[in-house]
Design a protein around this motif. Sequence first.
Motif, PDB file in Angstrom:
ATOM      1  N   UNK A   9       0.630 -11.138  10.037  1.00 12.70           N
ATOM      2  CA  UNK A   9       0.358 -12.404  10.730  1.00 12.70           C
ATOM      3  C   UNK A   9       1.505 -13.397  10.551  1.00 12.70           C
ATOM      4  N   UNK A  10       2.355 -13.167   9.593  1.00 14.32           N
ATOM      5  CA  UNK A  10       3.454 -14.101   9.350  1.00 14.32           C
ATOM      6  C   UNK A  10       4.665 -13.803  10.244  1.00 14.32           C
ATOM      7  N   UNK A  11       5.071 -12.515  10.336  1.00 15.63           N
ATOM      8  CA  UNK A  11       6.281 -12.200  11.094  1.00 15.63           C
ATOM      9  C   UNK A  11       6.016 -11.301  12.304  1.00 15.63           C
ATOM     10  N   UNK A  12       4.764 -10.917  12.518  1.00 18.46           N
ATOM     11  CA  UNK A  12       4.336 -10.086  13.655  1.00 18.46           C
ATOM     12  C   UNK A  12       4.914  -8.675  13.655  1.00 18.46           C
ATOM     13  N   UNK A  13       5.376  -8.194  12.521  1.00 19.76           N
ATOM     14  CA  UNK A  13       5.871  -6.823  12.422  1.00 19.76           C
ATOM     15  C   UNK A  13       4.694  -5.852  12.324  1.00 19.76           C
ATOM     16  N   UNK A  14       4.847  -4.691  12.929  1.00 17.41           N
ATOM     17  CA  UNK A  14       3.822  -3.653  12.817  1.00 17.41           C
ATOM     18  C   UNK A  14       3.994  -3.013  11.449  1.00 17.41           C
ATOM     19  N   UNK A  15       2.960  -3.122  10.617  1.00 19.73           N
ATOM     20  CA  UNK A  15       3.000  -2.599   9.263  1.00 19.73           C
ATOM     21  C   UNK A  15       2.586  -1.133   9.246  1.00 19.73           C
ATOM     22  N   UNK A  16       1.616  -0.804  10.073  1.00 20.03           N
ATOM     23  CA  UNK A  16       1.059   0.545  10.062  1.00 20.03           C
ATOM     24  C   UNK A  16       0.419   0.822  11.415  1.00 20.03           C
ATOM     25  N   UNK A  30      -0.276   1.787   1.331  1.00 16.78           N
ATOM     26  CA  UNK A  30       1.052   2.408   1.389  1.00 16.78           C
ATOM     27  C   UNK A  30       2.180   1.393   1.213  1.00 16.78           C
ATOM     28  N   UNK A  31       1.932   0.128   1.516  1.00 15.66           N
ATOM     29  CA  UNK A  31       2.967  -0.909   1.378  1.00 15.66           C
ATOM     30  C   UNK A  31       2.686  -1.851   0.209  1.00 15.66           C
ATOM     31  N   UNK A  32       1.759  -1.464  -0.661  1.00 21.12           N
ATOM     32  CA  UNK A  32       1.419  -2.264  -1.847  1.00 21.12           C
ATOM     33  C   UNK A  32       0.947  -3.672  -1.482  1.00 21.12           C
ATOM     34  N   UNK A  33       0.210  -3.776  -0.379  1.00 24.13           N
ATOM     35  CA  UNK A  33      -0.369  -5.042   0.096  1.00 24.13           C
ATOM     36  C   UNK A  33       0.676  -6.114   0.383  1.00 24.13           C
ATOM     37  N   UNK A  34       1.860  -5.692   0.800  1.00 25.00           N
ATOM     38  CA  UNK A  34       2.926  -6.624   1.184  1.00 25.00           C
ATOM     39  C   UNK A  34       3.537  -6.157   2.494  1.00 25.00           C
ATOM     40  N   UNK A  38       8.911  -8.974   5.836  1.00 26.17           N
ATOM     41  CA  UNK A  38       9.096 -10.344   5.325  1.00 26.17           C
ATOM     42  C   UNK A  38       8.615 -10.526   3.888  1.00 26.17           C
ATOM     43  N   UNK A  39       7.902  -9.539   3.333  1.00 27.72           N
ATOM     44  CA  UNK A  39       7.440  -9.624   1.952  1.00 27.72           C
ATOM     45  C   UNK A  39       6.180 -10.439   1.754  1.00 27.72           C
ATOM     46  N   UNK A  40       5.548 -10.899   2.823  1.00 23.77           N
ATOM     47  CA  UNK A  40       4.339 -11.714   2.709  1.00 23.77           C
ATOM     48  C   UNK A  40       3.203 -10.900   2.084  1.00 23.77           C
ATOM     49  N   UNK A  41       2.426 -11.541   1.222  1.00 24.50           N
ATOM     50  CA  UNK A  41       1.252 -10.900   0.641  1.00 24.50           C
ATOM     51  C   UNK A  41       0.204 -10.737   1.728  1.00 24.50           C
ATOM     52  N   UNK A  42      -0.408  -9.559   1.782  1.00 24.11           N
ATOM     53  CA  UNK A  42      -1.407  -9.264   2.801  1.00 24.11           C
ATOM     54  C   UNK A  42      -2.780  -9.157   2.160  1.00 24.11           C
ATOM     55  N   UNK A  43      -3.742  -9.811   2.757  1.00 26.81           N
ATOM     56  CA  UNK A  43      -5.110  -9.791   2.268  1.00 26.81           C
ATOM     57  C   UNK A  43      -5.971  -9.099   3.319  1.00 26.81           C
ATOM     58  N   UNK A  44      -6.652  -8.005   2.975  1.00 34.39           N
ATOM     59  CA  UNK A  44      -7.450  -7.276   3.964  1.00 34.39           C
ATOM     60  C   UNK A  44      -8.505  -8.128   4.665  1.00 34.39           C
ATOM     61  N   UNK A  45      -9.007  -9.161   4.009  1.00 34.13           N
ATOM     62  CA  UNK A  45     -10.037  -9.989   4.638  1.00 34.13           C
ATOM     63  C   UNK A  45      -9.468 -10.919   5.706  1.00 34.13           C
TER      64      UNK A  45
END
Length: 54
Positions: A9-16, A30-34, A38-45
């Motif tokens: 949601x921060x940089x609009x990159x496709x993570x998976x 697979x990306x250790x929740x980042x 951009x290195x932003x922390x990702x929260x599944x919720x």
Amino acid sequence: MMTADVVCSKCSSVIYTMRMLKSVKDAMRATNNRCPVCGAALNPSDFTVTATRR
């Protein structure tokens, strides 16, 4: 075939890109929740599911 993209949601990159639906937690593990770009922390919720026809 239907696919689903997990997008930062921060940089609009496709993570998976999922070919079979599974939980966002499993996809982000697979990306250790980042975001690998951009290195932003990702929260599944924080994720929502949006379906679009391609």
